[in-house]
Design an enzyme around this catalytic site. Sequence first.
Site, PDB file in Angstrom:
ATOM      1  N   SER A 107      -6.237   6.710  -1.308  1.00  7.24           N
ATOM      2  CA  SER A 107      -7.588   6.567  -0.750  1.00  7.24           C
ATOM      3  C   SER A 107      -7.870   7.645   0.292  1.00  7.24           C
ATOM      4  O   SER A 107      -6.966   8.062   1.025  1.00  7.24           O
ATOM      5  CB  SER A 107      -7.692   5.183  -0.091  1.00  7.24           C
ATOM      6  OG  SER A 107      -8.839   5.106   0.726  1.00  7.24           O
ATOM      7  N   TYR A 130     -14.301   9.551  -0.778  1.00  2.00           N
ATOM      8  CA  TYR A 130     -15.541   9.023  -0.203  1.00  2.00           C
ATOM      9  C   TYR A 130     -16.346  10.215   0.251  1.00  2.00           C
ATOM     10  O   TYR A 130     -15.780  11.173   0.810  1.00  2.00           O
ATOM     11  CB  TYR A 130     -15.248   8.148   1.019  1.00  2.00           C
ATOM     12  CG  TYR A 130     -14.877   6.734   0.685  1.00  2.00           C
ATOM     13  CD1 TYR A 130     -15.687   5.960  -0.136  1.00  2.00           C
ATOM     14  CD2 TYR A 130     -13.728   6.164   1.206  1.00  2.00           C
ATOM     15  CE1 TYR A 130     -15.347   4.654  -0.437  1.00  2.00           C
ATOM     16  CE2 TYR A 130     -13.382   4.853   0.910  1.00  2.00           C
ATOM     17  CZ  TYR A 130     -14.201   4.101   0.091  1.00  2.00           C
ATOM     18  OH  TYR A 130     -13.867   2.819  -0.201  1.00  2.00           O
ATOM     19  N   THR A 156     -15.676   7.327  -5.501  1.00  2.00           N
ATOM     20  CA  THR A 156     -16.192   5.964  -5.303  1.00  2.00           C
ATOM     21  C   THR A 156     -17.687   6.023  -5.038  1.00  2.00           C
ATOM     22  O   THR A 156     -18.142   6.772  -4.169  1.00  2.00           O
ATOM     23  CB  THR A 156     -15.460   5.290  -4.124  1.00  2.00           C
ATOM     24  OG1 THR A 156     -14.086   5.173  -4.467  1.00  2.00           O
ATOM     25  CG2 THR A 156     -16.015   3.895  -3.866  1.00  2.00           C
ATOM     26  N   LYS A 252     -15.967   5.503  -9.912  1.00  2.25           N
ATOM     27  CA  LYS A 252     -15.566   4.124  -9.583  1.00  2.25           C
ATOM     28  C   LYS A 252     -16.729   3.368  -8.938  1.00  2.25           C
ATOM     29  O   LYS A 252     -17.357   3.893  -8.009  1.00  2.25           O
ATOM     30  CB  LYS A 252     -14.370   4.177  -8.616  1.00  2.25           C
ATOM     31  CG  LYS A 252     -13.902   2.832  -8.095  1.00  2.25           C
ATOM     32  CD  LYS A 252     -12.620   3.004  -7.290  1.00  2.25           C
ATOM     33  CE  LYS A 252     -12.063   1.698  -6.792  1.00  2.25           C
ATOM     34  NZ  LYS A 252     -12.777   1.135  -5.660  1.00  2.25           N
ATOM     35  N   HIS A 276     -15.773  -3.287  -6.135  1.00  3.61           N
ATOM     36  CA  HIS A 276     -14.966  -2.976  -4.958  1.00  3.61           C
ATOM     37  C   HIS A 276     -14.171  -4.210  -4.510  1.00  3.61           C
ATOM     38  O   HIS A 276     -14.063  -4.519  -3.320  1.00  3.61           O
ATOM     39  CB  HIS A 276     -15.877  -2.483  -3.821  1.00  3.61           C
ATOM     40  CG  HIS A 276     -15.244  -1.452  -2.934  1.00  3.61           C
ATOM     41  ND1 HIS A 276     -15.512  -0.116  -3.005  1.00  3.61           N
ATOM     42  CD2 HIS A 276     -14.326  -1.567  -1.945  1.00  3.61           C
ATOM     43  CE1 HIS A 276     -14.813   0.536  -2.102  1.00  3.61           C
ATOM     44  NE2 HIS A 276     -14.070  -0.326  -1.446  1.00  3.61           N
TER      45      HIS A 276
HETATM   46  C1  GLV Z   1     -12.442   0.501   1.753  1.00  5.52           C
HETATM   47  O1  GLV Z   1     -12.396   1.025   0.686  1.00  5.52           O
HETATM   48  C2  GLV Z   1     -12.623  -0.893   1.937  1.00  5.52           C
HETATM   49  O2  GLV Z   1     -12.990  -1.580   0.965  1.00  5.52           O
HETATM   50  O3  GLV Z   1     -12.381  -1.361   3.042  1.00  5.52           O
END
Ligand code: GLV
Length: 381
Positions: A107, A130, A156, A252, A276
């Site tokens: 991530s 991100y 994402t 995503k 998510h």
């Molecule tokens: C980050 O991706 C979260 O969902 O906290």
Amino acid sequence: MSQPLTIADLKTRARRRVPKMFFDYADSGAWTEGTYRANEEDFSKIKLRQRVLVDMTNRSLATTMAGQDASMPVALAPTGLCGMQHADGEMLAAKAAEEFGVPFTLSTMSICSIEDVASVTSKPFWFQLYVMKDRDFINSLIDRAKAAKCSALVLTLDLQVLGQRHKDLRNGLSAPPKWTLHHGIQLATKPFWCLDMLRTKRRGFGNIVGHAKNVSDLSSLSSWTAEQFDPQLSWADVAWIKERWGGKLILKGILDEEDARAAAGTGADAIIVSNHGGRQLDGAKSSISMLPRIVDAVGDQIEVHVDGGIRSGQDVLKAVALGAKGTYIGRPYLYGLGAMGKPGVTTALEIIRKELDVTMALCGKRDIQTVDHSVLAEMPF
Ligand code: GLV
């Protein structure tokens, strides 16, 4: 302590070992957590078709995801603050995934940096991006992922504005923890976690602090994302990111047929049907219930993956039966990591592999590549 046999066993152990604010961070959904629960509950509504007297020898779970080999159709999902479940968590999880032969996705909001993970792995991993307002920083993240030989970029799309997770606010979530009584009490009850954490220097957001301009403290995730993430992200941005990256691209956060068609039109290599993990739009439908419609809409144009609610190998089989070429696990491996470090991640993967293999056999199939909706008792959604 007895051997963990299920992902739920690992979760129980992680709860004992990991400070509450980080355990809760993983085990949260947005607002009422309705979508978080639906992701798991909808899997249990899908019933399998039992078959007998078919040859069950020489079974194979091997497949590809976005053109890359995977020993089973499961990748480790990008998860924020993984290195707070266990010291150096991303490095440990990436090594476990590499040994197991499944993709690991780092991530942007990780504790260990891209370079840290590259330094302990010998096969390429995936990087999740991100998009923030500071485009120079995004370009440099993409370039760092290329330099580290990451073999796919996972962009994402569903977190330009952060969904509210009540537990994080109540716990005052921050990485590293603050010198307050509230946090002190949480840490004091988790001595093994603290000892491991004292042995590493990786306790902040390794991809960001020291790399992005004017960022020295982003301990409060919610205020930092609100300030920095770009709420104007659009399909046009996907085009320049794809171009700058120049490699495999996975989009995503698709939960709608219309968005799936737009995503297929970008020329990306795969999409991930995802809400998510129920952490963003509470009230949205579960990922697994949207999968068949999205596969119907774009399955002939782009590879479709799914995440959200997978807690067993049976869930993986159900997702594949409904048209997913690959699946992702987040919480199951975080629970393993929090419970036992690297061997815990391996245990989570082993549990899932065994459940997937035996379930596939009892449904009368020998090769995951031949699994389709014929293994289901009826189409559930
Ligand atoms: C980050 O991706 C979260 O969902 O906290």
